[in-house]
Motif scaffolding. Structure first.
Motif, PDB file in Angstrom:
ATOM      1  N   LYS A  81       0.846  -1.204   0.000  1.00 44.31           N
ATOM      2  CA  LYS A  81       0.000   0.000   0.000  1.00 44.31           C
ATOM      3  C   LYS A  81       0.882   1.255   0.000  1.00 44.31           C
ATOM      4  O   LYS A  81       0.600   2.233  -0.679  1.00 44.31           O
ATOM      5  CB  LYS A  81      -0.934  -0.024   1.235  1.00 44.31           C
ATOM      6  CG  LYS A  81      -2.004  -1.110   1.118  1.00 44.31           C
ATOM      7  CD  LYS A  81      -2.931  -1.150   2.316  1.00 44.31           C
ATOM      8  CE  LYS A  81      -2.335  -1.899   3.455  1.00 44.31           C
ATOM      9  NZ  LYS A  81      -3.262  -2.176   4.559  1.00 44.31           N
ATOM     10  N   ASP A  82       1.972   1.212   0.759  1.00 45.26           N
ATOM     11  CA  ASP A  82       2.907   2.348   0.748  1.00 45.26           C
ATOM     12  C   ASP A  82       3.745   2.383  -0.529  1.00 45.26           C
ATOM     13  O   ASP A  82       4.127   3.455  -0.997  1.00 45.26           O
ATOM     14  CB  ASP A  82       3.817   2.301   1.982  1.00 45.26           C
ATOM     15  CG  ASP A  82       3.085   2.760   3.243  1.00 45.26           C
ATOM     16  OD1 ASP A  82       2.168   3.596   3.124  1.00 45.26           O
ATOM     17  OD2 ASP A  82       3.427   2.278   4.339  1.00 45.26           O
ATOM     18  N   LEU A 115      -9.299   0.467  -0.211  1.00 45.37           N
ATOM     19  CA  LEU A 115      -8.601  -0.466   0.688  1.00 45.37           C
ATOM     20  C   LEU A 115      -9.169  -1.876   0.532  1.00 45.37           C
ATOM     21  O   LEU A 115      -8.419  -2.856   0.431  1.00 45.37           O
ATOM     22  CB  LEU A 115      -8.730   0.018   2.138  1.00 45.37           C
ATOM     23  CG  LEU A 115      -8.110  -0.886   3.193  1.00 45.37           C
ATOM     24  CD1 LEU A 115      -6.624  -1.088   2.932  1.00 45.37           C
ATOM     25  CD2 LEU A 115      -8.324  -0.301   4.597  1.00 45.37           C
ATOM     26  N   ALA A 116     -10.497  -1.973   0.488  1.00 45.66           N
ATOM     27  CA  ALA A 116     -11.132  -3.294   0.376  1.00 45.66           C
ATOM     28  C   ALA A 116     -10.715  -3.962  -0.931  1.00 45.66           C
ATOM     29  O   ALA A 116     -10.357  -5.147  -0.963  1.00 45.66           O
ATOM     30  CB  ALA A 116     -12.649  -3.140   0.451  1.00 45.66           C
ATOM     31  N   GLY A 133      -6.814   6.646  -7.950  1.00 44.76           N
ATOM     32  CA  GLY A 133      -7.657   5.456  -8.173  1.00 44.76           C
ATOM     33  C   GLY A 133      -7.273   4.748  -9.465  1.00 44.76           C
ATOM     34  O   GLY A 133      -7.205   3.510  -9.520  1.00 44.76           O
ATOM     35  N   GLU A 134      -7.002   5.529 -10.514  1.00 42.57           N
ATOM     36  CA  GLU A 134      -6.609   4.919 -11.793  1.00 42.57           C
ATOM     37  C   GLU A 134      -5.264   4.217 -11.650  1.00 42.57           C
ATOM     38  O   GLU A 134      -5.064   3.103 -12.153  1.00 42.57           O
ATOM     39  CB  GLU A 134      -6.507   6.008 -12.878  1.00 42.57           C
ATOM     40  CG  GLU A 134      -7.860   6.509 -13.361  1.00 42.57           C
ATOM     41  CD  GLU A 134      -7.784   7.824 -14.139  1.00 42.57           C
ATOM     42  OE1 GLU A 134      -8.818   8.208 -14.683  1.00 42.57           O
ATOM     43  OE2 GLU A 134      -6.703   8.462 -14.168  1.00 42.57           O
ATOM     44  N   ASN A 141      -3.370   7.978   4.463  1.00 40.34           N
ATOM     45  CA  ASN A 141      -3.762   9.315   4.018  1.00 40.34           C
ATOM     46  C   ASN A 141      -4.240   9.337   2.570  1.00 40.34           C
ATOM     47  O   ASN A 141      -4.555  10.400   2.044  1.00 40.34           O
ATOM     48  CB  ASN A 141      -2.579  10.285   4.153  1.00 40.34           C
ATOM     49  CG  ASN A 141      -2.102  10.382   5.588  1.00 40.34           C
ATOM     50  OD1 ASN A 141      -2.916  10.496   6.501  1.00 40.34           O
ATOM     51  ND2 ASN A 141      -0.790  10.310   5.790  1.00 40.34           N
ATOM     52  N   HIS A 142      -4.240   8.181   1.915  1.00 40.17           N
ATOM     53  CA  HIS A 142      -4.555   8.176   0.484  1.00 40.17           C
ATOM     54  C   HIS A 142      -5.685   7.221   0.095  1.00 40.17           C
ATOM     55  O   HIS A 142      -6.347   7.441  -0.906  1.00 40.17           O
ATOM     56  CB  HIS A 142      -3.302   7.795  -0.327  1.00 40.17           C
ATOM     57  CG  HIS A 142      -2.222   8.828  -0.228  1.00 40.17           C
ATOM     58  ND1 HIS A 142      -1.353   8.904   0.843  1.00 40.17           N
ATOM     59  CD2 HIS A 142      -1.895   9.845  -1.049  1.00 40.17           C
ATOM     60  CE1 HIS A 142      -0.527   9.930   0.654  1.00 40.17           C
ATOM     61  NE2 HIS A 142      -0.833  10.505  -0.485  1.00 40.17           N
ATOM     62  N   PHE A 143      -5.857   6.131   0.835  1.00 39.23           N
ATOM     63  CA  PHE A 143      -6.828   5.109   0.431  1.00 39.23           C
ATOM     64  C   PHE A 143      -8.224   5.454   0.976  1.00 39.23           C
ATOM     65  O   PHE A 143      -8.372   5.748   2.167  1.00 39.23           O
ATOM     66  CB  PHE A 143      -6.446   3.740   1.007  1.00 39.23           C
ATOM     67  CG  PHE A 143      -5.369   2.995   0.261  1.00 39.23           C
ATOM     68  CD1 PHE A 143      -4.133   3.567   0.005  1.00 39.23           C
ATOM     69  CD2 PHE A 143      -5.586   1.686  -0.162  1.00 39.23           C
ATOM     70  CE1 PHE A 143      -3.137   2.863  -0.650  1.00 39.23           C
ATOM     71  CE2 PHE A 143      -4.600   0.972  -0.824  1.00 39.23           C
ATOM     72  CZ  PHE A 143      -3.368   1.560  -1.068  1.00 39.23           C
TER      73      PHE A 143
END
Ligand SMILES: Nc1ncnc2c1ncn2[C@@H]1O[C@H](COP(=O)(O)OS(=O)(=O)O)[C@@H](OP(=O)(O)O)[C@H]1O
Length: 355
Positions: free
Chosen positions: A192-193, A332-333, A215-216, A325-327
């Motif tokens: 994720k990071d 996330l799911a 998101g893209e 801070n971004h998802f």
């Protein structure tokens, strides 16, 4: 070891791009012999050119000239995608045929997982904490990338033991890795990071394609249409090797949490008996703050036209958990379900929760 950092390699990259140009509309400024430290944006080629697959122009932006690469074509090599500037088919073939020596040490990372951190750490651990190389040699020459064009130019100047980095998956490593006794440190970071760091990197690096929205870019990342392929494929490939005790797994997060402890593990693995004083000295030098201030490590030697630190510095935040801070919760799911599914039949566990 190289006596002093020169930036001839960047000039070489430029001339390679120039060399492929078929539509030069203005004369080029000759930079040969110049040190990029002293080259202002105004001295860069004033041209708009069209090359096979790479349309490059220069625009005025706030009084300086900026590169625009509207169409950037990546290199495809045996199933992975790489950026054109520092790589070529020749450099990848060179890597394939590279003769790895018993004393060689490789830090292997998926991009944005701690590569330049290892370029700082490895020389210090191997040389007992002497700061000279990390203060005088740019990271790309000090601990070069196996797959980049630069390696062939600096390999003869590397000290023994040689330290190199690579983003290649295991199956694309030269066969000499298996026949040698070389050691590998695989540094993993929470994907994720990795995604967040990569997103900002794509915004600041003019030689990379525009990532679109976060998101893209997440979709692109999950589909594996990113540099060096899918994150899960990379991790799987390096989890299933025949290297036995010649590979050490470290995480970016353990380095953030307790760098001296990670350095102790590393120095034992590399057979270095470092005193606590030296460990503390290396940890201090390799802190995020100090690396961010080190011109040999923070990419400030690369002109803004290539890496625009105003958009995002290379050493951006240096944190574990910035993904929060971004998802969005939906992102996330989705992210977690895709990664979990791709690793569901694996016999190793990730050191972080994906939720
Ligand atoms: N000393 C130190 N401490 C903590 N974090 C550090 C350090 N050095 C590099 N970094 C962070 O590593 C991220 C860049 O990853 P890479 O070096 O693998 O990038 S690359 O693949 O070589 O382009 C990038 O992460 P983000 O800040 O999250 O973008 C760097 O800041």
């Amino acid at each position: 070891m190289c006596a002093a950092p020169t930036y001839a390699w960047l000039l070489e990259q430029l001339s390679l791009v120039r060399g492929r140009s078929s539509d030069i509309v203005a004369p080029m400024v000759t930079l040969e012999g110049s040190d990029l430290n002293g080259v202002t944006a105004a001295a860069w080629p004033q041209q708009v050119k069209r090359t096979a697959g790479l349309t490059t122009g220069w625009r005025e932006e706030g009084g300086h000239r900026a590169a625009t690469m509207s169409t950037i074509e990546y290199i495809y090599y045996r199933g992975i995608m790489l950026p054109p500037l520092a790589h070529s088919e020749e450099s990848l073939e060179y890597a394939q045929n590279f003769s790895i020596e018993d004393t060689d040490v490789f830090a292997v990372t998926y991009p944005k997982s701690g590569t330049i951190w290892m370029q700082e750490i490895l020389p210090l651990v191997l040389n007992g904490g002497d700061l000279t190389p990390v203060q005088t040699i740019a990271n790309w020459d000090r601990v070069p990338w196996l797959e980049e064009k630069r390696l062939a130019l600096v390999v003869d100047q590397l000290p023994n033991p040689r330290a190199m980095v690579t983003h290649l998956p295991y199956h694309l490593m030269p066969p000499s890795l298996q026949t040698s006794r070389a050691k590998v440190i695989y540094v993993m970071r929470n994907p994720k990071d990795v995604l967040v760091s990569s997103y900002y990197f794509h915004q600041m690096a003019a030689f990379l394609q525009d990532p679109g929205t976060f998101g893209e870019f997440m979709n692109t990342f999950l589909e594996g249409k990113v540099l060096f392929g899918k994150w899960t494929d990379h991790v799987k490939s390096w989890r299933h090797t025949e290297l036995g005790d010649r590979i050490l797994y470290l995480t970016y997060e353990e380095m953030v949490e307790d760098l001296p402890a990670a350095l102790r593990r590393l120095s034992v693995f590399l057979g270095r008996n470092l005193s606590e004083e030296v460990i503390q000295k290396i940890a201090e030098h390799c802190s995020f703050r100090n690396m961010k201030a080190n011109p040999m490590s923070n990419f400030s030697l690369v002109p803004n036209e290539y890496m625009d630190s105003k958009k995002s510095p290379f050493l951006r935040k240096g944190l574990a958990g910035d993904w929060k801070n971004h998802f969005s919760s939906e992102q996330l799911a989705k992210f977690s379900s895709v990664i979990k599914k791709e690793l569901e039949n694996e016999d190793f566990c990730l050191p972080w929760s994906l939720d």
